[in-house]
Design a protein around this motif. Sequence first.
Motif, short mmCIF file in Angstrom:
data_model
loop_
_atom_site.label_atom_id
_atom_site.label_comp_id
_atom_site.label_asym_id
_atom_site.label_seq_id
_atom_site.Cartn_x
_atom_site.Cartn_y
_atom_site.Cartn_z
N THR A 56 0.83 -1.20 0.00
CA THR A 56 0.00 0.00 0.00
C THR A 56 0.86 1.25 0.00
OG1 THR A 56 -1.84 -1.09 1.13
CG2 THR A 56 -1.70 1.31 1.32
N ALA A 57 0.63 2.11 -0.98
CA ALA A 57 1.44 3.32 -1.13
C ALA A 57 0.92 4.13 -2.31
CB ALA A 57 2.91 2.97 -1.36
N VAL A 58 1.44 5.34 -2.44
CA VAL A 58 1.26 6.10 -3.67
C VAL A 58 2.42 5.72 -4.59
CG1 VAL A 58 1.13 8.37 -4.75
CG2 VAL A 58 0.11 7.99 -2.49
N TYR A 59 2.09 5.31 -5.79
CA TYR A 59 3.09 4.87 -6.76
C TYR A 59 3.31 5.99 -7.78
CZ TYR A 59 3.10 0.15 -4.94
OH TYR A 59 3.26 -0.94 -4.12
N TYR A 60 4.59 6.30 -7.99
CA TYR A 60 4.99 7.37 -8.89
C TYR A 60 5.81 6.81 -10.05
CZ TYR A 60 3.86 10.44 -4.96
OH TYR A 60 3.22 11.10 -3.94
N CYS A 61 5.55 7.34 -11.22
CA CYS A 61 6.35 7.02 -12.39
C CYS A 61 7.42 8.08 -12.58
CB CYS A 61 5.43 6.97 -13.62
SG CYS A 61 6.28 6.60 -15.15
N ASN A 62 8.59 7.66 -13.01
CA ASN A 62 9.71 8.56 -13.25
C ASN A 62 10.39 8.16 -14.55
OD1 ASN A 62 12.93 8.61 -12.92
ND2 ASN A 62 12.09 10.41 -11.94
N ALA A 63 10.82 9.16 -15.31
CA ALA A 63 11.50 8.84 -16.57
C ALA A 63 12.51 9.92 -16.94
CB ALA A 63 10.48 8.67 -17.69
N GLY A 64 13.55 9.49 -17.59
CA GLY A 64 14.50 10.42 -18.19
C GLY A 64 14.07 10.65 -19.63
N ILE A 65 13.69 11.87 -19.94
CA ILE A 65 13.10 12.15 -21.26
C ILE A 65 13.91 13.24 -21.96
CG2 ILE A 65 11.06 12.96 -22.49
CD1 ILE A 65 9.36 11.87 -20.22
#
Length: 126
Positions: free
Chosen positions: A90-99
């Motif tokens: 259980t958590a807030v899930y974040y997406c991260n990317a090098g763009i």
Amino acid sequence: QVQLVESGGGLVQPGGSLRLSCAASGSIFSINAMGWYRQAPGKQRELVAAITHSGVPNYADSVKGRFTISRDSAKNTGYLQMNTLKPEDTAVYYCNAGIVVIEAGLPKRYRALEVWGQGTLVTVSS
């Protein structure tokens, strides 16, 4: 100019599954590594899984064998398949990317950015 939008979070019972999506949009030239992080209440944000531009994955020990990260480069989208979910997921899930983005104007120029999504809540509870 460029953004990441997560979707797919929600409430699921222990042992259940969810699939998170992370869609990138904007003036994108290329996307390098993508990653999923999570932050539970009262805890620091932690890396859950990451995938390189060529598709090589890496996982936190706590999710190995249960989560699968993937990407569809044609759609500029990343995914996190989460199986056998536990309450501690259980958590807030974040997406991260090098763009790498294309800047407006001429001559054409490129700029590398680290971009975060707004997060999607995953709750594992009976």
